[in-house]
Each structure stands twice: as C-alpha cells, then as structure tokens.
Design a protein around this motif. Structure first.
Motif, short mmCIF file in Angstrom:
data_model
loop_
_atom_site.label_atom_id
_atom_site.label_comp_id
_atom_site.label_asym_id
_atom_site.label_seq_id
_atom_site.Cartn_x
_atom_site.Cartn_y
_atom_site.Cartn_z
N HIS A 90 -24.92 24.40 82.96
CA HIS A 90 -24.38 23.74 84.12
C HIS A 90 -24.53 25.32 85.42
CE1 HIS A 90 -22.14 20.72 86.55
NE2 HIS A 90 -21.44 21.96 87.49
N LEU A 91 -23.93 25.86 85.13
CA LEU A 91 -24.66 26.79 86.51
C LEU A 91 -25.53 27.15 86.45
CD1 LEU A 91 -23.66 29.00 88.86
CD2 LEU A 91 -23.78 31.04 86.52
N HIS A 92 -26.11 27.21 85.90
CA HIS A 92 -28.29 27.32 86.07
C HIS A 92 -28.76 26.54 86.76
CE1 HIS A 92 -32.17 29.14 84.08
NE2 HIS A 92 -32.42 29.20 85.18
N THR A 93 -28.57 24.93 86.05
CA THR A 93 -28.89 23.75 86.73
C THR A 93 -28.61 23.59 88.87
OG1 THR A 93 -29.05 22.31 85.33
CG2 THR A 93 -28.98 21.09 86.67
N THR A 94 -27.41 23.86 88.63
CA THR A 94 -26.45 24.28 90.37
C THR A 94 -27.73 24.61 90.26
OG1 THR A 94 -24.63 22.86 88.96
CG2 THR A 94 -24.50 24.08 91.30
N LEU A 95 -27.81 26.11 90.41
CA LEU A 95 -28.58 27.05 90.98
C LEU A 95 -29.85 26.62 91.43
CD1 LEU A 95 -26.65 30.48 89.64
CD2 LEU A 95 -26.26 29.39 92.09
N ARG A 96 -30.54 25.69 90.32
CA ARG A 96 -31.47 25.73 91.02
C ARG A 96 -32.00 24.31 91.53
NH1 ARG A 96 -34.12 25.56 84.58
NH2 ARG A 96 -34.58 27.27 84.77
N LYS A 97 -30.95 24.18 91.96
CA LYS A 97 -31.03 22.86 93.30
C LYS A 97 -30.75 23.70 94.33
CE LYS A 97 -29.49 18.64 90.53
NZ LYS A 97 -29.00 18.06 89.52
N ARG A 98 -29.66 24.53 94.89
CA ARG A 98 -29.02 24.76 95.50
C ARG A 98 -29.38 27.10 95.26
NH1 ARG A 98 -23.95 24.92 97.11
NH2 ARG A 98 -22.93 25.05 95.79
N PRO A 99 -30.51 26.72 95.27
CA PRO A 99 -30.15 28.52 95.06
C PRO A 99 -30.54 29.21 96.67
CG PRO A 99 -33.19 27.16 96.13
CD PRO A 99 -31.75 26.18 95.66
N PRO A 100 -29.32 30.24 96.46
CA PRO A 100 -30.04 31.67 96.70
C PRO A 100 -30.28 31.95 98.51
CG PRO A 100 -28.72 32.18 95.18
CD PRO A 100 -29.59 30.84 95.01
N ALA A 101 -30.30 31.42 99.76
CA ALA A 101 -31.51 31.29 100.97
C ALA A 101 -31.88 32.44 101.17
CB ALA A 101 -30.40 30.67 101.91
#
Length: 219
Positions: A90-101
């Motif tokens: 779930h974390l990986h999916t969330t990070l792909r949607k909102r990656p660090p800027a």
C-alpha cells in the motif's frame, strides 16, 4: 505499514496472490477471504500489538474457520509478516501516486523512508507487532521475509528513479540499498523500543542515504 493515511487492510499489489510463493493464484473468493484475514490481523495488532493477534480471534474477526486460517498462514508469525507485506505494498502504491518532490535521489529516498516512519508513528502497536514478527521469523518464514525485503528494495529504487527496465542498478547501488535497508530496520527497532526519537531517526536515515550520492560519483 501505511503511508500518510489511515492503516490499509486490504491485500497489496506487491505481494503474490497465492498463499505462498510458487503456488497457483488464488481464486477471487479465496483472495477476498485472504483480504479479510489481513484486515483482521491489522485491526487486532493496531489495538493491542503483537500479543493481541491470536489466531482464534483473527479467524473469528475474519469470519473464517480456524483450520482455514492455518491453511493460509501456518503461524502467527507468517500472518504478521504477510500483514507487513500488505502494508508495504500500500505504501508503494501511495508513493507512486505522490512521489517525493525533491530532485536529489538521496533526498527522495530519505523523504520516502521518513514518510513511512511518520505513518508508523500513528500506528505504533501495529508497527511493533510487524517488526517483532520479522525479528522472530525463522527459516520457515524465509519466503515471506524475502518478499518484504524485495518490496523495500523496490520502494527505494523507485525513489532513486531506477524504474525503467533500462535503469538497472549497479552492484554499488544495490550495495548502498542494502545498507540503507539495514539502517532503516535498525532505526525502526530502536525507535519502537524508545531508544531513539523521530528526530534522531531522521538524522540517521539522511546520513545513510548519502551513500546513494557516493555511488553516483563513482559511476
């Protein structure tokens, strides 16, 4: 574990759909049953930590027979490690949607891992249960533990920008990723045991992530 959100309890996309690696894919009904089991495990752990996750209580909460639960997960350790797989997915999916800027790969990895820490901070009982399961896991749980490691590696490589098939990490980069994983896991344990603050964890993570810059310079 979760990322910047409430604790997810469904099965993740990064773990095999089968009960164990190498087994046939689960049917839709079996997968729904597995999701209910993982949901129950996460909910019980969130409320009472490692000791609260008892197989009979999990079976009752998931509305499955106790024997059925054991066919999916042979032990409480297997179940909690699978719960960690689910949280990481779930974390990986969330990070792909909102990656660090941030632009620097080392800064992106550090931010990614700290986002995971901030999420864990909101669910300390769940975090403690999952980490204790990983710590107690013996060789019989090796496939599940290996999956957790592969998921963590994939999260870090994504943050580094190594996502395309052509972006194969070098041996030096993979070595740096392993050291970062070890540090992250160690920092998690010391934080959960009260021996390190989030501020100290942040310093340690940012320090070890600078290894990524060193591998870029060597390349």
């Amino acid at each position: 574990m979760t990322a910047e959100a409430s604790t997810p309890t469904g099965t993740g996309t990064g773990s095999p759909r089968g009960v164990t690696p190498g087994t046939p894919p689960l049917t839709e009904r079996q997968e729904a049953r597995r999701r209910r089991i993982l949901h129950a495990s996460a909910q019980l752990a969130s409320r009472g930590g490692f000791e609260a996750v008892q197989m009979r209580e999990v079976a009752e909460a998931a509305e499955v027979a106790l024997g059925t639960l054991y066919r999916y997960f042979p032990s409480k350790i297997h179940l909690l490690v699978a719960t960690m797989q689910d949280q990481l997915s779930h974390l990986h999916t969330t990070l792909r949607k909102r990656p660090p800027a941030t632009s620097s790969p080392s800064e992106r990895v550090a931010e990614t891992l700290m986002r995971a820490f901030r999420a864990l901070q909101r669910e300390p009982n769940l975090a403690d249960a999952m980490v204790r399961a990983l710590t107690f896991a013996d060789r019989s749980v090796s496939p599940e533990v290996d999956t957790v490691s592969r998921q963590t590696t994939a999260i870090i490589l994504d943050a580094m920008g190594l996502t395309a098939p052509a972006d194969r990490p070098t041996p030096e980069q993979l070595s740096a990723v392993r050291v970062i994983e070890h540090t992250w896991h160690s920092a998690l344990i010391t934080w959960l045991s009260g021996r390190a603050s989030i501020a100290q964890v942040k310093i340690d993570i940012e320090t070890v992530c600078r290894l990524i810059d060193l591998t870029a310079e060597e390349g």
